[in-house]
Write a protein that holds these residues in place. Structure first.
Motif, PDB file in Angstrom:
ATOM      1  N   ALA A  15       1.097  -1.007   0.046  1.00 15.72           N
ATOM      2  CA  ALA A  15       0.219  -0.119  -0.167  1.00 15.72           C
ATOM      3  C   ALA A  15       0.709   1.134  -0.032  1.00 15.72           C
ATOM      4  N   THR A  16       2.193   1.598   0.749  1.00 16.01           N
ATOM      5  CA  THR A  16       3.138   2.610   0.939  1.00 16.01           C
ATOM      6  C   THR A  16       3.849   2.446  -0.861  1.00 16.01           C
ATOM      7  N   LEU A  17       4.051   1.443  -0.896  1.00 16.31           N
ATOM      8  CA  LEU A  17       4.742   1.099  -2.440  1.00 16.31           C
ATOM      9  C   LEU A  17       3.920   2.189  -3.529  1.00 16.31           C
ATOM     10  N   GLU A  18       2.363   1.819  -3.117  1.00 15.97           N
ATOM     11  CA  GLU A  18       1.568   2.422  -4.560  1.00 15.97           C
ATOM     12  C   GLU A  18       1.455   3.412  -3.752  1.00 15.97           C
ATOM     13  N   THR A  19       1.057   4.196  -3.283  1.00 18.47           N
ATOM     14  CA  THR A  19       0.835   5.701  -3.223  1.00 18.47           C
ATOM     15  C   THR A  19       2.017   6.667  -3.381  1.00 18.47           C
ATOM     16  N   VAL A  20       3.208   5.752  -2.583  1.00 19.98           N
ATOM     17  CA  VAL A  20       4.122   6.471  -3.583  1.00 19.98           C
ATOM     18  C   VAL A  20       4.873   6.843  -4.806  1.00 19.98           C
ATOM     19  N   CYS A  21       4.161   5.779  -5.373  1.00 23.12           N
ATOM     20  CA  CYS A  21       4.649   5.250  -6.300  1.00 23.12           C
ATOM     21  C   CYS A  21       3.473   7.073  -7.645  1.00 23.12           C
ATOM     22  N   ARG A  22       1.802   6.694  -6.540  1.00 22.05           N
ATOM     23  CA  ARG A  22       1.104   7.511  -7.318  1.00 22.05           C
ATOM     24  C   ARG A  22       1.366   9.101  -7.106  1.00 22.05           C
ATOM     25  N   THR A  23       2.258   9.371  -6.045  1.00 18.39           N
ATOM     26  CA  THR A  23       1.846  11.227  -5.797  1.00 18.39           C
ATOM     27  C   THR A  23       3.134  11.015  -5.690  1.00 18.39           C
ATOM     28  N   ARG A  24       3.169  13.010  -5.839  1.00 11.79           N
ATOM     29  CA  ARG A  24       4.541  13.225  -5.818  1.00 11.79           C
ATOM     30  C   ARG A  24       5.799  13.775  -4.946  1.00 11.79           C
ATOM     31  N   SER A  25       5.406  13.682  -3.494  1.00  8.94           N
ATOM     32  CA  SER A  25       6.367  13.515  -2.866  1.00  8.94           C
ATOM     33  C   SER A  25       6.672  12.535  -1.469  1.00  8.94           C
ATOM     34  N   LEU A  26       7.102  11.798  -0.374  1.00  2.00           N
ATOM     35  CA  LEU A  26       7.339  11.122   0.567  1.00  2.00           C
ATOM     36  C   LEU A  26       5.321  12.211   1.517  1.00  2.00           C
ATOM     37  N   ARG A  27       6.257  13.398   1.424  1.00  4.20           N
ATOM     38  CA  ARG A  27       5.153  13.756   2.319  1.00  4.20           C
ATOM     39  C   ARG A  27       3.372  13.859   2.078  1.00  4.20           C
ATOM     40  N   GLU A  28       3.781  13.998   0.668  1.00  5.42           N
ATOM     41  CA  GLU A  28       2.290  14.322   0.384  1.00  5.42           C
ATOM     42  C   GLU A  28       1.441  12.889   0.104  1.00  5.42           C
ATOM     43  N   ALA A  29       2.977  11.480   0.212  1.00  6.79           N
ATOM     44  CA  ALA A  29       2.097  10.354   0.087  1.00  6.79           C
ATOM     45  C   ALA A  29       1.836   9.814   1.774  1.00  6.79           C
ATOM     46  N   ALA A  30       2.645  10.510   2.795  1.00  6.68           N
ATOM     47  CA  ALA A  30       2.435  10.375   4.527  1.00  6.68           C
ATOM     48  C   ALA A  30       1.167  10.463   4.962  1.00  6.68           C
ATOM     49  N   LYS A  31       0.989  11.971   3.836  1.00  7.47           N
ATOM     50  CA  LYS A  31      -0.869  12.622   3.905  1.00  7.47           C
ATOM     51  C   LYS A  31      -1.354  11.731   3.679  1.00  7.47           C
ATOM     52  N   LEU A  32      -1.601  10.800   2.724  1.00 11.60           N
ATOM     53  CA  LEU A  32      -2.584  10.129   2.411  1.00 11.60           C
ATOM     54  C   LEU A  32      -2.355   8.842   3.173  1.00 11.60           C
ATOM     55  N   LEU A  33      -1.615   8.344   3.319  1.00 15.12           N
ATOM     56  CA  LEU A  33      -1.138   6.675   4.589  1.00 15.12           C
ATOM     57  C   LEU A  33      -1.995   7.220   5.829  1.00 15.12           C
ATOM     58  N   CYS A  34      -2.056   8.682   6.358  1.00 15.54           N
ATOM     59  CA  CYS A  34      -2.060   9.056   7.261  1.00 15.54           C
ATOM     60  C   CYS A  34      -0.909   8.072   8.493  1.00 15.54           C
ATOM     61  N   LEU A  35       0.648   8.474   7.954  1.00 18.52           N
ATOM     62  CA  LEU A  35       1.397   8.120   8.710  1.00 18.52           C
ATOM     63  C   LEU A  35       2.430   9.226   8.464  1.00 18.52           C
ATOM     64  N   HIS A  36       3.745   9.723   9.715  1.00 24.62           N
ATOM     65  CA  HIS A  36       4.527  10.465   9.906  1.00 24.62           C
ATOM     66  C   HIS A  36       5.766  10.158   8.161  1.00 24.62           C
ATOM     67  N   HIS A  37       6.016  11.108   7.624  1.00 28.92           N
ATOM     68  CA  HIS A  37       6.898  10.691   6.330  1.00 28.92           C
ATOM     69  C   HIS A  37       8.460   9.921   6.923  1.00 28.92           C
ATOM     70  N   SER A  38       7.951  10.029   8.287  1.00 30.13           N
ATOM     71  CA  SER A  38       9.891   9.089   8.749  1.00 30.13           C
ATOM     72  C   SER A  38       9.872   7.669   7.883  1.00 30.13           C
ATOM     73  N   SER A  39       8.087   7.058   8.488  1.00 29.46           N
ATOM     74  CA  SER A  39       8.076   5.639   8.675  1.00 29.46           C
ATOM     75  C   SER A  39       7.629   5.405   7.650  1.00 29.46           C
ATOM     76  N   VAL A  40       7.264   6.618   6.038  1.00 31.19           N
ATOM     77  CA  VAL A  40       7.148   6.145   4.670  1.00 31.19           C
ATOM     78  C   VAL A  40       8.487   6.094   3.832  1.00 31.19           C
ATOM     79  N   ALA A  41       9.200   7.254   4.548  1.00 33.14           N
ATOM     80  CA  ALA A  41      10.513   7.250   4.075  1.00 33.14           C
ATOM     81  C   ALA A  41      11.070   5.589   4.412  1.00 33.14           C
ATOM     82  N   HIS A  42      11.154   4.867   5.741  1.00 30.55           N
ATOM     83  CA  HIS A  42      11.337   4.095   6.174  1.00 30.55           C
ATOM     84  C   HIS A  42      10.891   2.520   5.422  1.00 30.55           C
ATOM     85  N   ARG A  43       9.541   2.557   5.425  1.00 29.40           N
ATOM     86  CA  ARG A  43       9.056   1.783   4.266  1.00 29.40           C
ATOM     87  C   ARG A  43      10.087   1.921   2.917  1.00 29.40           C
TER      88      ARG A  43
END
Length: 309
Positions: A243-271
């Protein structure tokens, strides 16, 4: 299929082709579940189908649903043109303008009738010229179809419910509905495919990505990129990783992906780091991100248990 099949003895072909057949005849058998309209070969009957008594009886002609035999005749590319025209007439669509087919797929057979009615209402399907409901029918236990006028067809005002996938085919002349049906079924495979996918997919909006659904399953699953995603999903938190991989591929930045996933951007970066290690590619590179996205689509389309297929 033999070009002469349509005139051969058989319950469906005889009903559609015979000009003396009376639609009001109460003895007429409304469906022939033993014929596979997609392949032109004998198929297994639906459990408890029209000729029997079982859990799927109400899928064939519950109140308001169309006759599946006529709808199947309209959608079959193997049906002779004259017989398809007669089926269109009997459905009240002979003088209709451009139409489009909608494929409705559900996880549970018992939900199909209500899903068809809800989708017909949500897509703003007007009645036929004969005053009846928009033609809709259950073709298989978990797959149904709506025949919709191209004019006025809109996205549902409310989200398509969980466990339902809807694919919209392109607008075509009524006699070309088999083409729209083919693309609607393909589009339904993408509906709700992942967290960023809506549960209604329009074939016209999928573009060239729709062709990925035509790649043979064994070919897709054997590709190293797809196999790597299969291994990643098999990990304890694999669903969240994909789910994280999909969201990152569909957005323009990790912060935008983190917002959609309701996660901190550092958690998204780790994934993302874990996904890059598993795939052997860098998601910061646009070309490799597109490669990861293509592999993810192929995996989701062909993963075991994908009920949209």
């Amino acid at each position: 299929m033999d070009a002469g099949w349509g005139s051969a003895p058989g319950p469906v072909s005889a009903r559609v082709a015979d000009p003396t057949w009376d639609v009001a005849d109460p003895t007429w058998d409304v469906a022939d579940p033993t014929w596979d309209w997609g392949t032109g070969v004998e198929a297994e009957p639906v459990p408890g189908g029209p000729a029997g008594h079982g859990p799927y009886d109400d899928l064939w002609r519950p109140g308001g649903l169309g006759d599946p035999a006529l709808v199947q005749a309209v959608l079959s590319s193997a049906m002779p043109e004259a017989q398809r025209s007669r089926a269109l007439y009997l459905l009240g669509l002979a003088l209709a303008g451009p139409m489009r087919a909608a494929a409705v797929v559900v996880t549970e057979p018992a939900a199909l009738s209500e899903a068809l009615r809800a989708c017909a209402a949500g897509l703003l399907a007007p009645p036929t010229r004969a005053g009846g409901p928009a033609p809709q029918a259950a073709l298989w236990p978990r797959v149904g179809v709506l025949l919709l006028p191209a004019a006025g067809t809109a996205r549902p005002p409310a989200p398509v419910p969980c466990g339902v996938a809807v694919g919209l085919g392109p607008a075509v002349a009524p006699e070309r509905l088999p083409e729209s049906w083919t693309e609607a079924r393909r589009a339904a495979r993408f509906a709700g495919l992942g967290p960023t996918w809506p549960r209604l997919a329009d074939a016209a909006e999928l573009g060239a990505e729709a062709l990925l659904a035509d790649i043979p399953r064994h070919t897709a699953l054997a590709h190293p990129d797809v196999a790597a995603l299969a291994r990643l999903e098999a990990e304890p938190d694999g669903a969240q990783m994909l789910a994280t991989l999909e969201t990152v591929c569909r957005t323009r930045s990790l912060r935008e992906a983190a917002k959609l996933l309701c996660l901190h951007h550092s958690s998204v970066a780790h994934r993302v780091t874990r996904a890059e290690r598993a795939l052997g590619m860098s998601l910061s590179d646009p070309a490799q991100r597109q490669r990861a996205w293509t592999a993810l689509l192929l995996w989701r389309l062909n993963a075991p248990g994908n009920w949209r297929d």
